[in-house]
Design an enzyme around this catalytic site. Structure first.
Site, PDB file in Angstrom:
ATOM      1  N   CYS A 160      65.359  19.213 -12.283  1.00  0.00           N
ATOM      2  CA  CYS A 160      65.075  19.062 -10.937  1.00  0.00           C
ATOM      3  C   CYS A 160      63.872  18.349 -10.703  1.00  0.00           C
ATOM      4  O   CYS A 160      63.151  18.713 -12.016  1.00  0.00           O
ATOM      5  CB  CYS A 160      65.356  20.136 -10.256  1.00  0.00           C
ATOM      6  SG  CYS A 160      64.321  21.553 -11.019  1.00  0.00           S
ATOM      7  N   ASP A 168      16.121  26.786 -56.700  1.00  0.00           N
ATOM      8  CA  ASP A 168      16.423  28.221 -57.501  1.00  0.00           C
ATOM      9  C   ASP A 168      17.194  28.221 -58.740  1.00  0.00           C
ATOM     10  O   ASP A 168      17.785  27.156 -59.248  1.00  0.00           O
ATOM     11  CB  ASP A 168      17.819  28.644 -56.437  1.00  0.00           C
ATOM     12  CG  ASP A 168      17.731  29.967 -56.577  1.00  0.00           C
ATOM     13  OD1 ASP A 168      17.075  31.282 -57.113  1.00  0.00           O
ATOM     14  OD2 ASP A 168      19.567  30.353 -57.421  1.00  0.00           O
ATOM     15  N   CYS A 200      60.930  21.643 -12.210  1.00  0.00           N
ATOM     16  CA  CYS A 200      61.262  20.548 -13.699  1.00  0.00           C
ATOM     17  C   CYS A 200      59.880  20.280 -14.114  1.00  0.00           C
ATOM     18  O   CYS A 200      58.751  20.144 -15.286  1.00  0.00           O
ATOM     19  CB  CYS A 200      61.998  20.499 -14.318  1.00  0.00           C
ATOM     20  SG  CYS A 200      63.653  21.149 -14.320  1.00  0.00           S
ATOM     21  N   CYS A 215      22.777   1.734 -21.571  1.00  0.00           N
ATOM     22  CA  CYS A 215      23.544   1.490 -20.975  1.00  0.00           C
ATOM     23  C   CYS A 215      24.120   3.553 -20.932  1.00  0.00           C
ATOM     24  O   CYS A 215      24.358   4.379 -20.301  1.00  0.00           O
ATOM     25  CB  CYS A 215      24.582   0.775 -21.780  1.00  0.00           C
ATOM     26  SG  CYS A 215      24.689  -0.530 -21.269  1.00  0.00           S
ATOM     27  N   ASP A 237      19.320  32.822 -51.098  1.00  0.00           N
ATOM     28  CA  ASP A 237      18.483  31.264 -50.362  1.00  0.00           C
ATOM     29  C   ASP A 237      18.983  30.939 -49.170  1.00  0.00           C
ATOM     30  O   ASP A 237      18.346  29.493 -49.017  1.00  0.00           O
ATOM     31  CB  ASP A 237      19.489  30.355 -52.143  1.00  0.00           C
ATOM     32  CG  ASP A 237      19.252  31.120 -52.825  1.00  0.00           C
ATOM     33  OD1 ASP A 237      18.406  31.061 -53.325  1.00  0.00           O
ATOM     34  OD2 ASP A 237      20.134  30.507 -53.681  1.00  0.00           O
TER      35      ASP A 237
END
Length: 882
Positions: free
Chosen positions: A154, A571, A157, A89, A774
């Site tokens: 109205c 590091d 609007c 699907c 890094d």
């Protein structure tokens, strides 16, 4: 008109949009430069001859950027999808979306029920994606909202508000009713929310009345899931009632108390039809959508299989003489078609419930967000919704209260529980200048802080987004299942047809009945659902579990790759160590005192942000030494610095810097080696070309670094430390951390080359770092792991982020990856095993030897519960202890 325009020419009002206004007249300018000259002195510019040199089309001036550049900007949209039942699907929907013009990439995830589309907004619109999903036979998961609006009088609007709403990204439907003064809106929760919708309405000049608390949508995606679950539940209950009546009517020889009218073929037909075409409509819809895309999926198997049993039964009901003429007693299988659909719906119901639990981590994270904030505005404290907090607002937090957004403490001191974000159970002391994270809990004191990140920019919002993206991503191992799912359904249909033909031609009497039953059983027992759910459900639970423990995994690929790592590179500064070095020794020569050495070194480093520089400046301030501003400061990467202080040239750095500048440091080298052997970093200082002394700085190991390294070794990984320190210093720190191999004196730009070198030896490398320098190495590594206390650049380049900076999180991330992959492999094994064993059984291979023939009803039950078992197995990851 345009060709006649001259720079500085007066233009008519209707032609003058966007041009400069001067003495109620408007003027055209060929460039911003000319306009700026005009604005500075209009009279002088209008008299000048320069303005007449250029004649330029005004359209070129108002274009904000070239069209080509605009086209390159892509947008992303996430669309919740309702009604998917298998990986096929998802493939059907994905293919439909990918074929649309302007779509760069489309990805549909079956487990999360979401489509993610990357597209060019100039060429494609979200409405087209929604239409494509619906054409494929599936629905889009939108949220409905009804808002009361004040001020409409109205029809214009209504049109104005509807237009504003439909132009809002994510709004799919908007209907405004003037009589009721309400707007009914449907929207995609991943793209917009109530706040944006309110703003769209209010921007047209109308007021949205406040919603009651019960009407606020807290988790819209949960609402979509619940809506789908309730719909499935209703259909299942109705189907179960009708199906039981059909089953009892078809089994009167077993249940003698069943009324005789219930066994009438026409009554059974009437009861089975709503189950077939109302309750089972989703299978027909999905099958038709797949067919339109020249595809076949799970829905095809169910629709064809149940339709065969249903249509056979209808024929036997309407034309019994046709069967009697062939010496076959008319038999109906309405119970088979009805109960198959009901049992499959039961499986979907259980699957939906289980899938809801796989996203439990997201629900928990969303639940952390506070609803209100107490801000100081105009000298008064007031409680406002957290959505209305602005950057720069001063917020008051009382003891026991939740911190609403991210910010910096301005006044006060307290202990804050950050366990819900970092996983660290011990409260963290916060004072003026410290950062606070939204959704964390203030424990003891009261303080004020200034908001720095609000809304979608807060740490919590970013974490939720990251986890959602990860849960929606695909692991490489899933590609195998996707490829198989693509061929699976056509192969099953071919096997079913072959089974029907063999039984019809060579089966015992009545051959047609045997052929029909085996055909239906093969179609129904095959389950691509389990294959489709095997990987994504495990990825969802795994990434969610990681988020709960402060481990943010960016996607399924990172989660899968982490279990293959054989090398971890750390590091040193800020990762293995605290990154807050302190001065341990000051060695002087040539009649310089310690105070002088410290004064010159700290003054030279005054504007540097390097951790070693901060240690020197900190010690100078402690001793109340007056610092001077350096001149001609220059940082020499990987070596040190040079500057002028009080007219003297200062060099401060490692031995390489001294050798490069030809400074004689022979008398100091032995002491420097001794300090380095103790794990300290010696820095040479020279004044006016002569060695003046040494400053030794030490950076202590982080708590739990030793424990983390030991656990990684126990998992069989080689641990390496990468640093710019000299060999002796590096080896001393490595010994303390329990690390056997060191790569010393590596310049920042060479870190990535060291990772490449390890990879060229056939190693799978994980890099752990925290700084900007890094970032390239983190991106190069097979899996980049960033420390959350580090820089945003490092976290952006990484695949996994450890929010709390505890290196034991590296171990937890790898262990989580191993457990997740183990679950995925178990899921795939059982999904393959189930289909490999189930299909031959349904085809009747045991019948010639043992007389065993699988009833299609039992086949549908087995199919329904196979996918549930896969999801349940994935949920076991929630109990894993990290």
């Amino acid at each position: 008109m345009a060709k006649d325009l001259v720079c500085g020419m007066e233009v008519k009002e209707e032609e003058a949009a966007g041009f400069s206004l001067y003495k109620n007249k408007k003027y055209y300018f060929c460039s911003k430069n000319c306009k700026e000259k005009f604005d500075e002195n209009p009279e002088e510019y209008l008299k000048s001859e320069e303005r007449e040199k250029d004649q330029v089309l005004p359209e070129k001036e108002v274009e904000p950027e070239p069209a080509q550049e605009q086209e390159e900007k892509s947008e992303r949209i996430d669309i919740p999808i309702v009604g998917m039942s298998c990986a096929s699907c998802a493939s059907t929907i994905q293919r439909g979306l990918a074929d649309l013009k302007g779509v760069e990439k489309a990805n549909v995830n079956f487990a999360t029920s979401k489509a993610t589309v990357l597209f060019q907004p100039q060429l494609a619109r979200p409405e087209e994606f929604i239409s494509s999903v619906r054409k494929s036979g599936y629905e889009v998961g939108t949220v409905s909202l009804e808002l009361p609006i004040q001020g409409m009088d109205c029809a214009s609007c209504v049109q104005k508000i509807e237009k504003a709403l439909l132009q809002t990204r994510g709004v799919t439907k908007a209907v405004v009713n003037l009589a009721t003064e309400k707007a009914k809106i449907e929207y995609l929760p991943s793209e917009t929310g109530i706040k944006e919708i309110k703003h769209a309405i209010e921007s047209t000049g109308y007021k949205v009345l406040e919603l009651a608390p019960s009407e606020e949508v807290e988790d819209p995606e949960r609402l979509i899931r619940e809506k789908e679950y309730k719909k499935l539940k209703t259909k299942f209950i109705v189907g179960l009632v009708l199906g039981l009546f059909v089953f009892l009517g078809s089994s009167r020889h077993w249940f003698l108390w069943v009324p005789s009218f219930l066994g009438n073929f026409y009554v059974l037909w009437a009861l089975a039809t709503p189950v077939q075409f109302w309750i089972g409509w989703q299978f027909y819809k999905g099958a038709w959508g797949a067919f339109k895309h020249r595809n076949a999926d799970m829905n095809t198997l169910i629709a064809v299989g149940t339709s065969a049993a249903y249509l056979y039964s209808v024929t036997a009901t309407l034309f019994p003489s046709f069967f009697e003429a062939g010496g076959i007693k008319p038999v109906v299988y309405f119970d088979t078609s009805a109960l198959i659909i009901v049992l499959i719906l039961l499986g979907r119901l259980l699957e939906a419930r289980a899938k809801g639990q796989t996203s439990e981590a997201i629900k928990k994270l969303m639940g952390l967000s506070p609803k209100t904030a107490r801000v100081i505005r105009e000298g008064k404290e007031m409680d406002i919704p957290v959505e209305e907090v602005l950057v720069g607002d001063t917020i008051v937090v009382r003891p026991g209260g939740k911190i609403p957004v991210d910010g910096i403490v301005k006044d006060g001191k307290s202990a804050v529980d950050e366990s819900m974000i970092t996983g660290e159970s011990i409260p963290v002391t916060k004072k003026a200048g410290d950062e606070v994270i939204g959704a964390t809990i203030n424990k003891t004191g009261s303080f004020k802080f200034q908001a720095t990140k609000v809304g979608k920019d807060t740490a919590l919002a970013q974490i939720i987004k990251l986890v959602q993206d990860a849960q929606g991503s695909k692991a490489p191992i899933q590609r195998l299942a996707d490829v198989i799912s693509g061929y699976f359904v056509p192969i099953v249909i071919s096997i079913a047809i072959a089974t029907f033909v063999i039984w019809f031609n060579f089966g015992p009497f009545p051959a047609l009945t045997f052929a029909l039953l085996t055909f239906v059983a093969v179609m129904i027992i095959a389950c691509p659902c389990a294959l489709g759910l095997a990987t994504p459900t495990a990825v969802m639970v795994g990434t969610g579990k990681g988020a709960e423990k402060g481990i943010l995994i960016k996607g399924g690929e990172s989660l899968e790759t982490a279990h293959k790592l054989d090398t971890i590179v750390f590091d040193k500064t800020g990762t293995l160590t605290r990154g807050e070095p302190e001065i341990t020794d000051i060695v002087t020569q040539n009649d310089y005192s310690e105070e002088e050495i410290l004064k010159y070194a700290a003054s030279a480093e005054k504007f540097s942000e390097h951790p070693l520089a901060e240690a020197i400046i900190k010690r100078a301030k402690e001793k109340k030494i007056e610092l001077h501003d350096p001149k001609n400061f220059n940082a020499i990467e990987g070596h040190g610095i040079e500057a002028e202080v009080d007219g003297k040239k200062i060099l401060l750095g490692n031995l390489k810097l001294m050798q490069k500048q030809q400074i004689v440091v022979r008398n100091l080298e032995e002491k420097a080696e001794e300090l380095a052997g103790d794990g300290k970093t010696p820095m040479y200082i020279s004044l006016e070309g002569k060695a003046a002394g040494l400053i030794a700085v030490a950076d202590t190991l982080k708590e739990n670094s030793l424990q983390a390294v030991a656990k990684l070794k126990k998992l069989g990984l080689e641990v390496i430390m990468l640093t710019g320190d000299n060999k002796k210093t590096a080896e001393a720190i490595a010994r303390k951390a329990g690390i056997d191999r060191v790569l010393p004196e590596v310049l920042p730009e060479d870190k990535v080359n060291e990772i490449k070198n390890l990879q060229s030896q056939g190693r799978r490398v994980g890099m752990v770092g925290d700084g900007i320098n890094d970032a390239p190495a983190l991106a190069q590594a097979d899996v980049g792991i960033a420390i959350g206390s580090g820089t945003d650049v490092a976290m952006e380049a990484s695949d996994i982020t450890l929010i709390k900076g505890d290196l034991r999180g590296v171990v937890s991330a790898i262990e989580l990856s191993k457990r997740t992959i183990k679950i995925i492999k178990q899921n795939l094994f059982w999904a393959f095993f189930y289909n490999t064993a189930g299909i031959p059984l349904a085809a009747g291979v045991l019948y010639p030897f043992f007389g065993i023939l699988l009833n299609p009803i039992f086949a549908s039950a087995a199919m329904a519960f196979s996918s549930v078992s896969v999801v349940s197995n994935s949920l076991r990851l929630r109990r894993v202890k990290l």
